[in-house]
Design an enzyme around this catalytic site. Structure first.
Site, PDB file in Angstrom:
ATOM      1  N   TYR A  55     -99.884 109.235  13.289  1.00 43.77           N
ATOM      2  CA  TYR A  55    -101.435 108.300  13.416  1.00 43.77           C
ATOM      3  C   TYR A  55    -101.215 106.795  13.224  1.00 43.77           C
ATOM      4  O   TYR A  55    -100.471 106.501  12.372  1.00 43.77           O
ATOM      5  CB  TYR A  55    -102.135 108.998  12.455  1.00 43.77           C
ATOM      6  N   HIS A  85    -113.350  96.054  14.874  1.00 43.17           N
ATOM      7  CA  HIS A  85    -113.871  96.290  13.795  1.00 43.17           C
ATOM      8  C   HIS A  85    -114.254  95.132  12.894  1.00 43.17           C
ATOM      9  O   HIS A  85    -114.923  95.093  11.846  1.00 43.17           O
ATOM     10  CB  HIS A  85    -112.687  97.077  12.740  1.00 43.17           C
ATOM     11  N   ASN A 198    -107.119  98.701   6.114  1.00 44.54           N
ATOM     12  CA  ASN A 198    -107.258 100.066   5.254  1.00 44.54           C
ATOM     13  C   ASN A 198    -107.214  99.915   3.939  1.00 44.54           C
ATOM     14  O   ASN A 198    -106.133 100.280   3.368  1.00 44.54           O
ATOM     15  CB  ASN A 198    -106.544 101.128   5.782  1.00 44.54           C
ATOM     16  N   ARG A 287    -131.194  93.140 -34.818  1.00 45.76           N
ATOM     17  CA  ARG A 287    -130.335  94.085 -35.658  1.00 45.76           C
ATOM     18  C   ARG A 287    -129.314  94.813 -34.886  1.00 45.76           C
ATOM     19  O   ARG A 287    -128.354  95.060 -35.405  1.00 45.76           O
ATOM     20  CB  ARG A 287    -131.181  95.025 -36.469  1.00 45.76           C
ATOM     21  N   PHE A 332    -107.721 105.329   0.603  1.00 51.85           N
ATOM     22  CA  PHE A 332    -108.361 103.953   0.730  1.00 51.85           C
ATOM     23  C   PHE A 332    -109.932 104.090   0.369  1.00 51.85           C
ATOM     24  O   PHE A 332    -110.764 103.504   0.351  1.00 51.85           O
ATOM     25  CB  PHE A 332    -108.579 103.642   2.523  1.00 51.85           C
ATOM     26  N   GLU A 418    -115.583 110.139   9.195  1.00 45.90           N
ATOM     27  CA  GLU A 418    -115.900 109.466   7.725  1.00 45.90           C
ATOM     28  C   GLU A 418    -117.192 109.859   7.361  1.00 45.90           C
ATOM     29  O   GLU A 418    -118.126 109.099   7.161  1.00 45.90           O
ATOM     30  CB  GLU A 418    -115.739 107.894   8.047  1.00 45.90           C
TER      31      GLU A 418
END
Length: 513
Positions: A55, A85, A198, A287, A332, A418
């Site tokens: 990956y 992104h 990430n 107080r 992450f 996600e």
């Protein structure tokens, strides 16, 4: 001479973060980190030609992770990842936030757990040293997988794309700014795109900056509270150590000790401390100051422990393990950081709330124990600080809205890959606004309490007198007919923000806890 912060395989400190984010310190990669980066990169390159998919090295990302990417397209893969992104929107994020985020990302790269190339890490450090700050937009991060969009906008700069602010604050194309600083952009290789984006670095950077600010504001809150207690003829007897010991929260004890020291030797307190005083006990906003201020202190201590763990973490996906494997993980996810960011916003709202209540009490002739209505010079003709309290009340109302947690929300993304996110970036953004609001509410109390002390006509305690005198030295005059009040409020904000109000008190009574 420019301060230099070294980034090694261990965590950068809170002080180092502030030096880089706010002080413009330069950054260098230490030898241990350089060796670790090179070693993990060698492992990634060994896997690049493996027939088994890995990956982020030979596959797509997120919901597209099942696609195998041939070697001749992997440079395109990394470039496309960063460009796609870098999808932020809205106003630019403050440069100190971007620099904080960059330092924490570099710290993770320096652990040797990400597989980044040495040249890419060195360029990251070079940007910080040269004062080149990528233009990062406010919206785009869901806090999972980390702060993707903000970090991608930084990574875009490494490629020589996008916009940046140079060391003089000028907005210019990244390629031009890099060239002017003698830096060359990089072409990203396998795994590097993910390694650059990430992470929880944006939300963590804002957390650490907030913690730094709140340390000072907590002590300012104790000193403005002491000024209000004194001005309102409150008693410091309730702050005695033996009473606090009955409920031994550490923050409560520290706040009470500060109040005792700040009020010591006050002629105003002495004037109503004898047997002729008819006051039985003070209102809660006076107080119970140590109980509220102390709870905020303890909340900050908890948040600092979480931040310390996160600073010492290597947050990436996939990660290069200590035994040389590349494995996917969920580190992450921003939940640990998001929770404490929200918790701090709650504490900040309450700290501002009790401050505003003390201010309001000083302005109400029925509760101020002899002060003039609204502290006006000629009540009816003059309004005094009536509307200053409105300002504080309006801010407190907003802080209550900002205290609504962001981390309880989650919105699915990436085609349900996600499907649970932290919203930590959003929690951090609202906390920054909350901290600013708290500073302004404390400034209103400072301004009001100083005027009330002057109206008493007796010498205040040494510590509170020093703070009042600092405000007067900064240009805020004592009691008199109504004046244009907004500039005086901003002056009060400034002497809190620059630390001089706190320094004035500590110069005569020593450092507060």
């Amino acid at each position: 001479m420019q301060t230099v912060v070294g980034v090694g395989t261990g965590p950068v400190s809170e002080a180092e973060l502030v030096a880089v984010a706010r002080g413009g310190a330069a950054v260098r990669i230490d030898p241990d980190a350089a060796a670790a980066i090179a070693a993990s990169r060698a492992l990634v390159e060994a896997l690049a030609d493996d027939v088994e998919p890995h990956y982020g090295i030979s596959t797509g990302f997120g919901a597209l992770a099942n696609r195998h990417i041939p070697p001749d397209r992997r440079t395109d893969l990394q470039r496309s990842l960063i460009r796609s992104h870098a999808a932020g929107s809205g106003d630019p994020v403050e440069p100190e936030v971007v620099r904080a985020m960059m330092l924490f990302r570099l710290s993770t790269l320096a652990t040797g757990r990400t597989g980044i190339r040495p040249a890419t890490a060195e360029l990251y450090a070079g940007l910080l040293t040269a004062g080149i700050t990528p233009l990062v937009r406010e919206y785009g991060s869901l806090g999972c997988s980390g702060d993707l969009a903000p970090l991608a906008q930084v990574a875009l700069t490494l490629m020589g794309e996008g916009e940046v602010r140079d060391a003089h604050g000028r907005l210019r194309p990244a390629a031009d700014a890099l060239a002017a600083a003698g830096l060359s952009p990089v072409t990203l290789a396998e795994k590097e795109g993910l390694a650059l984006i990430n992470g929880t670095d944006g939300m963590l950077g804002m957390l650490v900056l907030a913690l730094h600010d709140l340390d000072g504001l907590l002590r300012v809150a104790d000193l403005t509270a002491a000024m209000s207690v004194e001005a309102l003829h409150g008693t410091p007897k309730v702050f005695a150590a033996h009473l606090q010991a009955l409920r031994p929260h550490p923050g409560q004890a520290a706040s009470a000790a500060n109040l005792v020291r700040l009020l010591e030797g006050s002629a105003i307190v002495a004037s109503h401390s004898g047997p002729g005083c008819t006051l039985v006990q003070d209102a809660y906003s006076l107080r119970c100051t140590p109980q509220v201020h102390g709870a905020v202190r303890d909340t900050i201590a908890h948040a600092r422990r979480v931040a310390a763990v996160e600073r010492a973490s290597a947050v990436d996906n996939p990660v290069v393990t200590l035994d040389g494997r590349v494995e996917s993980n969920g580190n992450f996810h921003g939940a640990p950081v998001a929770y404490v960011l929200d918790f701090l916003a709650i504490a900040v709202a309450d700290l501002a709330s009790i401050s505003e209540r003390r201010t309001d009490r000083a302005l109400d002739v029925h509760r101020s124990n002899g002060l003039r209505p609204f502290l006006a010079d000629d009540p009816g003709v003059d309004s005094g600080h009536m509307i200053a309290q409105y300002t504080a009340a309006g801010i407190v109302s907003e802080l209550k809205r900002l205290a609504v947690p962001a981390s309880v929300d989650s919105i699915p993304s990436s085609a349900m890959q996600e499907d649970h996110v932290s919203m930590g970036w959003a929690a951090a953004r609202k906390l920054r606004r909350s901290v600013d609001g708290l500073r302004r509410v404390l400034a209103v109390e400072l301004l009001t309490a100083a005027r009330a002390l002057d109206q008493r006509g007796l010498p205040p305690a040494a510590g509170t007198a020093a703070v009042r005198d600092r405000l007067r030295e900064a240009g805020v005059e004592g009691p008199g007919p109504d004046r244009y009040l907004a500039p005086e409020l901003e002056t009060a904000v400034a002497v809190i923000a620059d630390g001089s109000a706190l320094a004035a008190a500590e110069s005569v009574i020593g450092a507060l806890d």
